[in-house]
Write a protein that holds these residues in place. Structure first.
Motif, PDB file in Angstrom:
ATOM      1  N   GLY A 172     -51.712  -8.380  43.182  1.00  0.00           N
ATOM      2  CA  GLY A 172     -51.957  -8.338  41.749  1.00  0.00           C
ATOM      3  C   GLY A 172     -50.775  -8.653  40.859  1.00  0.00           C
ATOM      4  N   ARG A 173     -49.617  -8.959  41.425  1.00  0.00           N
ATOM      5  CA  ARG A 173     -48.508  -9.408  40.577  1.00  0.00           C
ATOM      6  C   ARG A 173     -48.827 -10.816  40.069  1.00  0.00           C
ATOM      7  NH1 ARG A 173     -43.473  -7.516  44.480  1.00  0.00           N
ATOM      8  NH2 ARG A 173     -43.653  -5.275  44.066  1.00  0.00           N
ATOM      9  N   ILE A 174     -48.489 -11.077  38.832  1.00  0.00           N
ATOM     10  CA  ILE A 174     -48.848 -12.350  38.196  1.00  0.00           C
ATOM     11  C   ILE A 174     -47.623 -12.949  37.518  1.00  0.00           C
ATOM     12  CG2 ILE A 174     -50.402 -13.508  36.582  1.00  0.00           C
ATOM     13  CD1 ILE A 174     -52.048 -12.021  38.542  1.00  0.00           C
ATOM     14  N   ALA A 175     -47.451 -14.260  37.636  1.00  0.00           N
ATOM     15  CA  ALA A 175     -46.368 -14.944  36.925  1.00  0.00           C
ATOM     16  C   ALA A 175     -46.791 -16.374  36.612  1.00  0.00           C
ATOM     17  CB  ALA A 175     -45.082 -14.946  37.746  1.00  0.00           C
ATOM     18  N   VAL A 176     -46.132 -16.971  35.621  1.00  0.00           N
ATOM     19  CA  VAL A 176     -46.359 -18.371  35.257  1.00  0.00           C
ATOM     20  C   VAL A 176     -45.228 -19.207  35.836  1.00  0.00           C
ATOM     21  CG1 VAL A 176     -46.632 -20.023  33.368  1.00  0.00           C
ATOM     22  CG2 VAL A 176     -47.527 -17.680  33.124  1.00  0.00           C
ATOM     23  N   ARG A 179     -52.947 -14.560  31.951  1.00  0.00           N
ATOM     24  CA  ARG A 179     -51.971 -13.715  32.648  1.00  0.00           C
ATOM     25  C   ARG A 179     -52.054 -12.282  32.142  1.00  0.00           C
ATOM     26  NH1 ARG A 179     -47.142 -11.730  31.076  1.00  0.00           N
ATOM     27  NH2 ARG A 179     -45.606 -11.202  32.677  1.00  0.00           N
ATOM     28  N   SER A 180     -52.047 -12.092  30.838  1.00  0.00           N
ATOM     29  CA  SER A 180     -52.101 -10.753  30.267  1.00  0.00           C
ATOM     30  C   SER A 180     -53.406 -10.049  30.618  1.00  0.00           C
ATOM     31  CB  SER A 180     -51.924 -10.813  28.744  1.00  0.00           C
ATOM     32  OG  SER A 180     -50.629 -11.253  28.402  1.00  0.00           O
ATOM     33  N   LEU A 181     -54.514 -10.803  30.603  1.00  0.00           N
ATOM     34  CA  LEU A 181     -55.806 -10.219  30.968  1.00  0.00           C
ATOM     35  C   LEU A 181     -55.755  -9.667  32.394  1.00  0.00           C
ATOM     36  CD1 LEU A 181     -59.282 -11.857  30.350  1.00  0.00           C
ATOM     37  CD2 LEU A 181     -58.761 -10.693  32.483  1.00  0.00           C
ATOM     38  N   LEU A 182     -55.212 -10.455  33.328  1.00  0.00           N
ATOM     39  CA  LEU A 182     -55.162 -10.043  34.726  1.00  0.00           C
ATOM     40  C   LEU A 182     -54.194  -8.895  34.963  1.00  0.00           C
ATOM     41  CD1 LEU A 182     -55.256 -13.545  36.459  1.00  0.00           C
ATOM     42  CD2 LEU A 182     -57.117 -11.885  36.305  1.00  0.00           C
ATOM     43  N   LEU A 183     -53.273  -8.662  34.023  1.00  0.00           N
ATOM     44  CA  LEU A 183     -52.307  -7.575  34.165  1.00  0.00           C
ATOM     45  C   LEU A 183     -52.748  -6.293  33.470  1.00  0.00           C
ATOM     46  CD1 LEU A 183     -48.893  -9.454  33.792  1.00  0.00           C
ATOM     47  CD2 LEU A 183     -49.799  -8.329  35.839  1.00  0.00           C
ATOM     48  N   THR A 184     -53.878  -6.296  32.774  1.00  0.00           N
ATOM     49  CA  THR A 184     -54.346  -5.057  32.153  1.00  0.00           C
ATOM     50  C   THR A 184     -54.727  -4.049  33.238  1.00  0.00           C
ATOM     51  OG1 THR A 184     -56.643  -5.834  32.062  1.00  0.00           O
ATOM     52  CG2 THR A 184     -55.244  -6.228  30.097  1.00  0.00           C
ATOM     53  N   GLY A 185     -54.686  -2.788  32.882  1.00  0.00           N
ATOM     54  CA  GLY A 185     -55.045  -1.744  33.831  1.00  0.00           C
ATOM     55  C   GLY A 185     -56.420  -1.931  34.443  1.00  0.00           C
ATOM     56  N   PRO A 186     -57.479  -2.187  33.634  1.00  0.00           N
ATOM     57  CA  PRO A 186     -58.808  -2.381  34.215  1.00  0.00           C
ATOM     58  C   PRO A 186     -58.870  -3.545  35.208  1.00  0.00           C
ATOM     59  CG  PRO A 186     -58.984  -1.967  31.859  1.00  0.00           C
ATOM     60  CD  PRO A 186     -57.525  -2.128  32.158  1.00  0.00           C
ATOM     61  N   ALA A 187     -58.218  -4.666  34.880  1.00  0.00           N
ATOM     62  CA  ALA A 187     -58.232  -5.825  35.783  1.00  0.00           C
ATOM     63  C   ALA A 187     -57.469  -5.524  37.066  1.00  0.00           C
ATOM     64  CB  ALA A 187     -57.637  -7.045  35.078  1.00  0.00           C
ATOM     65  N   GLN A 188     -56.323  -4.845  36.948  1.00  0.00           N
ATOM     66  CA  GLN A 188     -55.545  -4.505  38.133  1.00  0.00           C
ATOM     67  C   GLN A 188     -56.304  -3.548  39.050  1.00  0.00           C
ATOM     68  OE1 GLN A 188     -51.924  -5.290  39.126  1.00  0.00           O
ATOM     69  NE2 GLN A 188     -52.832  -7.079  38.125  1.00  0.00           N
ATOM     70  N   ARG A 189     -57.032  -2.616  38.451  1.00  0.00           N
ATOM     71  CA  ARG A 189     -57.823  -1.694  39.272  1.00  0.00           C
ATOM     72  C   ARG A 189     -58.942  -2.438  39.998  1.00  0.00           C
ATOM     73  NH1 ARG A 189     -56.548   1.720  34.919  1.00  0.00           N
ATOM     74  NH2 ARG A 189     -58.416   1.154  33.740  1.00  0.00           N
ATOM     75  N   LEU A 190     -59.550  -3.400  39.316  1.00  0.00           N
ATOM     76  CA  LEU A 190     -60.601  -4.199  39.947  1.00  0.00           C
ATOM     77  C   LEU A 190     -60.035  -5.009  41.102  1.00  0.00           C
ATOM     78  CD1 LEU A 190     -63.530  -5.185  39.964  1.00  0.00           C
ATOM     79  CD2 LEU A 190     -62.872  -6.952  38.317  1.00  0.00           C
ATOM     80  N   ILE A 191     -58.876  -5.625  40.889  1.00  0.00           N
ATOM     81  CA  ILE A 191     -58.232  -6.414  41.946  1.00  0.00           C
ATOM     82  C   ILE A 191     -57.857  -5.523  43.121  1.00  0.00           C
ATOM     83  CG2 ILE A 191     -56.175  -7.765  42.523  1.00  0.00           C
ATOM     84  CD1 ILE A 191     -56.283  -8.868  39.619  1.00  0.00           C
ATOM     85  N   GLY A 226     -59.223  -2.808  44.007  1.00  0.00           N
ATOM     86  CA  GLY A 226     -60.436  -2.376  44.687  1.00  0.00           C
ATOM     87  C   GLY A 226     -60.996  -3.407  45.641  1.00  0.00           C
ATOM     88  N   GLN A 227     -60.523  -4.649  45.544  1.00  0.00           N
ATOM     89  CA  GLN A 227     -60.988  -5.715  46.428  1.00  0.00           C
ATOM     90  C   GLN A 227     -60.084  -5.919  47.641  1.00  0.00           C
ATOM     91  OE1 GLN A 227     -61.125  -8.909  43.558  1.00  0.00           O
ATOM     92  NE2 GLN A 227     -63.295  -8.553  43.086  1.00  0.00           N
ATOM     93  N   VAL A 228     -59.037  -5.080  47.754  1.00  0.00           N
ATOM     94  CA  VAL A 228     -58.115  -5.202  48.883  1.00  0.00           C
ATOM     95  C   VAL A 228     -58.828  -4.783  50.162  1.00  0.00           C
ATOM     96  CG1 VAL A 228     -56.004  -4.300  49.929  1.00  0.00           C
ATOM     97  CG2 VAL A 228     -56.046  -4.877  47.498  1.00  0.00           C
ATOM     98  N   LYS A 229     -58.681  -5.587  51.194  1.00  0.00           N
ATOM     99  CA  LYS A 229     -59.299  -5.303  52.484  1.00  0.00           C
ATOM    100  C   LYS A 229     -58.239  -5.315  53.568  1.00  0.00           C
ATOM    101  CE  LYS A 229     -63.675  -7.561  51.188  1.00  0.00           C
ATOM    102  NZ  LYS A 229     -63.261  -7.894  49.800  1.00  0.00           N
ATOM    103  N   GLY A 230     -58.490  -4.586  54.650  1.00  0.00           N
ATOM    104  CA  GLY A 230     -57.578  -4.565  55.780  1.00  0.00           C
ATOM    105  C   GLY A 230     -56.595  -3.424  55.700  1.00  0.00           C
TER     106      GLY A 230
END
Length: 394
Positions: free
Chosen positions: A280-284, A313-325, A327-331
């Motif tokens: 979930g880390r994001i950069a340009v 970028r900012s959208l993907l770094l919001t708390g709700p988006a990070q929690r969603l991402i 939650g999709q972690v597998k393994g």
């Protein structure tokens, strides 16, 4: 100048072992306070030295299929960010994504080895040992043979004290950047609401609709070799730890290998997202990185011309988006997110004038905060100083 410190190997200083996982792990996870701490990379995500508590526990029956570690032991990530060290401040069980290094306290000062094991030189050695495999893991026998400088205990403490002070300055820089990011997240949520529940009822569009179809969302180079001075530079997760593109070392692969991953050769302006380990880390991507490639722990999001990098970028770094991402972690050992899940991420689509307004705010804040934080390049100072100290030149 030759190193004045005696050279030894990790195997002569540490007892090295790999963790293990009872399977299926979900059958062993428990909320019983008497359970054993179950240590995952998420417990070390704050970037500090120590692991002091865990988010999960396992039933005691799982111990026979795992490995117990104790305070003072070192944990090394066995894959992803090879060799990232942590010092245990509690007891717990580890899965096979970790190596544990146990030592004699009369020979080893923990803080010295924390910096040595986490140095760029050690990363390159570990990465070379793991090279060539599709799923990269460190071979214990090879790790035992890695040569290291071993100063006397008093000298270890002196070196660690110097690096502690420099690292404290470096952490203050990170705090400044974190403050900027926290402020921008608050502004974003105030302007646009929760982007996951779409609390303000904006139009939506799947992430796959705003990326270059010919490249798509793709992860990078699987095989790498960092000794090729004429090769192609690779971006890894540690190169954007503060969600800003900030390369800290030089890892390369051959041009031939990079050519096998043409979709992830950087053109500038792409978003990068960490998809393995700490996700979930994001950069340009800045213009100076054009022609570089990325490792398999990193995926590129090549946005279409005209799409707002700053907004997405900012959208993907919001708390709700990070929690969603998250939650999709597998393994377990090779935890990560599936690119198919990422492609389906729904983006809110506010009016263009609001997006432009947010872009102006973001540019102003990041310019002021980041220019202040980067007044001196403390990361470069730290790495240079650590290499000098480990070489016995200071």
């Amino acid at each position: 100048m030759s190193n004045p410190y005696p050279v030894t190997t990790l195997g002569e200083v540490f007892e090295i072992a790999r963790g293990g996982s009872p399977r299926p792990i979900k059958d062993y996870i428990t909320e019983d306070p008497a359970g054993l701490n179950w240590i995952s990379i998420k417990d070390a995500s704050n970037g500090g030295k120590y692991i002091s508590e865990t988010k999960q526990k396992i039933r005691k029956e799982g111990l026979s299929k795992s490995r117990l570690v104790k305070p003072g032991d070192f944990l090394l990530t066995n894959s992803m960010s090879f060799g990232r060290p942590y010092i245990m401040n509690t007891t717990g069980c580890i899965h096979d994504g970790w190596l544990v290094l146990s030592s004699d306290p009369e020979k080893v000062f923990p803080d010295y080895f924390y910096y040595l094991l986490g140095s760029e030189t050690m990363y390159r050695k570990f990465s070379a040992l793991a090279g060539g495999a599709v799923v990269k893991n460190l071979n214990i026998d090879l790790v035992k043979g890695v040569e290291i400088p071993l100063p006397p205990l008093k000298e270890q403490k002196r070196i660690a004290a110097i690096l502690d002070k420099t690292d404290a300055i470096r952490r203050k820089r990170r705090q400044v950047i974190q403050l900027a990011e926290e402020f921008l997240r608050a502004v974003f949520l105030d302007m646009f609401g929760d982007p996951v529940t779409n609390s303000k009822g904006w139009d939506t569009l799947g992430l796959s609709k705003v990326i270059e179809s010919e490249r798509g969302i793709s992860y990078g180079v699987v095989q790498r070799g960092d000794q090729d001075n004429d090769g192609v530079r690779l971006v890894r997760i540690s190169d954007f730890t503060e969600n800003l593109f900030n390369p800290k070392g030089v890892i390369k692969c051959s041009q031939e290998i990079s050519d096998q991953y043409k979709r992830t050769v950087l053109k500038g302006g792409e978003l990068l997202i960490s998809i393995r380990g700490t996700v979930g880390r994001i950069a340009v991507v800045p213009d100076y990185a054009v022609g570089w490639n990325v490792t398999r722990e990193v995926a590129i999001i090549p946005l279409l011309e005209g799409e707002s990098r700053a907004f997405i970028r900012s959208l993907l770094l919001t708390g709700p988006a990070q929690r969603l991402i998250s939650g999709q972690v597998k393994g377990v050992a090779q935890s990560g997110i599936n690119l198919a899940d990422l492609r389906e991420f729904e983006l809110i689509r506010p009016p263009e004038n609001m997006i432009k307004r947010y872009e102006r705010i973001e540019a102003f804040v990041m310019d002021k905060f980041v220019s202040y934080a980067d007044e001196k390049d403390y990361d470069a100072l730290f790495f240079s100083l650590s290499q000098t100290l480990f070489a016995g030149e200071l």
